[in-house]
Design an enzyme around this catalytic site. Structure first.
Site, mmCIF file in Angstrom:
data_model
loop_
_atom_site.group_PDB
_atom_site.id
_atom_site.type_symbol
_atom_site.label_atom_id
_atom_site.label_comp_id
_atom_site.label_asym_id
_atom_site.label_seq_id
_atom_site.Cartn_x
_atom_site.Cartn_y
_atom_site.Cartn_z
ATOM 1 N N ASP A 192 0.828 -1.208 0.000
ATOM 2 C CA ASP A 192 0.000 0.000 0.000
ATOM 3 C C ASP A 192 0.867 1.265 0.000
ATOM 4 O O ASP A 192 1.707 1.455 0.873
ATOM 5 C CB ASP A 192 -0.894 -0.045 1.248
ATOM 6 C CG ASP A 192 -1.754 1.192 1.452
ATOM 7 O OD1 ASP A 192 -1.855 2.013 0.522
ATOM 8 O OD2 ASP A 192 -2.336 1.317 2.543
ATOM 9 N N HIS A 365 -4.043 4.624 6.447
ATOM 10 C CA HIS A 365 -2.910 4.086 5.684
ATOM 11 C C HIS A 365 -1.596 4.479 6.346
ATOM 12 O O HIS A 365 -1.453 5.577 6.887
ATOM 13 C CB HIS A 365 -2.941 4.619 4.251
ATOM 14 C CG HIS A 365 -4.217 4.326 3.528
ATOM 15 N ND1 HIS A 365 -4.422 3.181 2.796
ATOM 16 C CD2 HIS A 365 -5.383 5.030 3.456
ATOM 17 C CE1 HIS A 365 -5.649 3.194 2.290
ATOM 18 N NE2 HIS A 365 -6.253 4.303 2.671
#
Length: 557
Positions: A192, A365
């Site tokens: 990610d 994130h």
């Protein structure tokens, strides 16, 4: 030597639409199947999904679809793939239930039933590869990463993740499992990149919960909280704060109802009080200081709903004097203008706006340090940054280089690029079709650049229609041109423009009727060209010009 391919069909050089193909020998493993919401210039488009051409060409090889979590960017495009290929779908309990909602709401896949629930302890042996999972921390419980064990080592896909040492059980990362996978040997890491440019310290969820509670408990009037429906962690924090503040919660919108009810049923979302949630009808009997309205908007976009509330166009709720509008989502940079416009509208309606990012840096994130920690735990031979625009993938590549990886072992891919293991190393060997597929209503992929261009012109310069009836055999005009316009000029104050346009049409038609090789297409194109030139000279605008020519055998009296 193993035959391995890695093909990102989405989720690279863009936000959302995650889907990554890992091919081991003669088996294909599909990692996530997400959508993204349209950009501003994609007028009228509901959503954007990946191009499944590569998978359809190789559908007999697909072993399964493996989902990392229950957000739309990971599961939203699933119905559109399953209507063309019938393969098993694997995901954790909550992820699977949310995927079922999407699949059953789509008419062509409502009978699909081959869902399989997995957890961090599950291992599935497919012969040439073994698929296993590890728990990760994200804004929704039951998030996992996926590991595909091959002869060359593990191919690891992190899904969306961050590291939060204070996360409670449904959201905890399994660090020991990460270390174990890294010790086994990682051939390739797909990680990610959504927050790769940020070095800011991300607030822990405990800090966020305190911030939410402090904001809610001190407000004396009604509170409208804007959140993303699938951010279950944030919804839990809102429920807890409402309960401790003596407020009851009203859910607005189908999305939040379905997601919240599903999460409660599975025990992934806890209600502090059985009477916490009330209906919009019950809301009318409550005082403002007893209410908290949770607004998630259509498809998880709350800002448009807030604008409707502020302008009194919402179906059930209008912003009133003394309301607090609390935005608990962190909008992307691309919608900053929309946020500013929304705040202005709220203040005009008498409300006050606060955002969760006023005091905290909040993200689901990982920041630079989290990403480097993941790289150090995995120690991959090859690295493929995913999930982010190009600048984010490049920033993540630089982080990998900082922890000791060579740039020649790092691949910043585009949609459809094929990474193939050959002659002892992974290399770029070609590409496949992986364009955006646009969803407009029930239409899938039937809207292209030409239609979008026309919509853009219509939105900016309007449409100009010329209707005329002719008798081709008699080479005569049966009825004079009728000119109408929408979104171009105000007709009542532009009579001279309309008259001259009618004259131009009549002249072009008569000239073409006299030609021995009369052609309908040529006639219409000449009308467009002549009108376009004249209208641009007069107005400096270029509307869509639509000539309508009807043929009649009737003779003019």
């Amino acid at each position: 030597m193993s035959q391995i391919k890695i093909v990102p069909l989405g989720g690279v050089r863009e936000n959302g639409k995650s889907i990554y193909v890992v091919e081991v020998e003669d088996e294909i493993f599909v990692l996530d199947c997400g959508l993204k919401y349209p950009e501003n210039e994609q007028l009228g488009i509901d959503m954007v999904i990946p191009d499944f051409s590569y998978l359809l060409e190789n559908k007999d090889k697909i072993a399964g679809i493996f989902l990392s979590h229950g957000h739309a960017d990971a599961i939203g495009a699933l119905p559109y793939l399953l209507e063309n290929v019938s393969v098993p779908v694997f995901g954790t309990e909550l992820t699977t239930e949310l995927a079922k909602i999407n699949v059953r709401e789509y008419p062509n896949t409502k009978d699909f039933k081959e869902f399989h629930v997995v957890d961090e302890f599950t291992e599935i042996d497919f012969g040439h590869a073994v698929v296993s999972f590890f728990s990760t921390t994200h804004t929704i419980p039951d998030s996992i990463g996926i590991s595909i064990k091959t002869k060359e080592g593990n191919i690891v896909y992190t899904g969306d993740f961050k590291f939060d040492q204070s996360a409670n059980k449904p959201y905890q990362t399994d660090f020991s499992r990460l270390a174990e996978i890294g010790k086994e040997g990682v051939f390739a890491l797909l990680s990610d990149s959504s927050n790769a440019e940020s070095s800011s310290l991300i607030a822990s969820e405990n800090q966020t919960e305190e911030e939410v509670y402090d904001t809610i408990r001190y407000w004396e009037g009604r509170i409208i909280v804007a959140s993303v429906a699938s951010n279950i962690r944030r919804v839990q924090q809102i429920f807890n704060a409402a309960h401790k503040s003596g407020r009851q919660v009203v859910l607005t919108g189908k999305d939040v109802e379905q997601i919240v009810r599903t999460a409660i049923r599975l025990g992934k979302l806890q209600l502090p009080d059985e009477d916490l949630i009330i209906t919009e009808r019950q809301m009318k009997n409550k005082r403002p200081e007893e209410l908290l309205i949770l607004e998630t908007g259509r498809m998880g976009e709350p800002l448009q709903s807030l604008q409707k509330m502020a302008s009194k166009r919402h179906k059930s709720i209008s912003i009133q004097e003394g309301d607090l509008i609390y935005i608990t989502t962190t909008p992307a940079i691309s919608v900053e203008t929309t946020v500013a416009k929304t705040e202005d509208m709220v203040y005009r309606a008498g409300g006050t706006v606060k955002t969760i990012s006023d005091n905290l840096y909040v993200s689901g994130h990982g920041n630079e340090n989290d990403l480097k920690l993941m790289l150090n735990l995995m120690k991959p031979k090859y690295f493929v940054p995913v999930q982010g625009e190009y600048r984010l993938l490049a920033a993540h590549a630089d982080l990998a280089h900082e922890v000791g990886m060579s740039y020649q072992d790092i691949f910043i891919t585009g949609r459809g690029d094929i990474l193939e293991f050959e002659k002892g190393r992974l290399r770029m060997t070609g590409s496949t079709d992986a364009d955006n597929v646009l969803i407009d209503g029930l239409g899938v992929g039937d809207i292209g650049n030409i239609v979008l261009r026309d919509r853009k012109i219509l939105s900016e310069d309007g449409i100009f229609i010329a209707v005329i009836t002719i008798n081709r055999r008699a080479k005569k005009i049966i009825s004079k041109p009728r000119i109408t316009s929408r979104g171009f000029v105000y007709v009542k104050t532009s009579t001279d423009l309309m008259k001259e346009s009618a004259t131009i049409v009549e002249t072009v038609v008569l000239e073409n009727l006299e030609k021995a090789d009369f052609d309908w297409g040529v006639l219409k194109q000449e009308i467009r060209d002549q009108l376009s030139r004249y209208l641009y000279e007069q107005t400096k605008r270029r509307p869509v010009i639509l000539p309508v020519i009807m043929e009649s055998s009737q003779k003019r009296k």
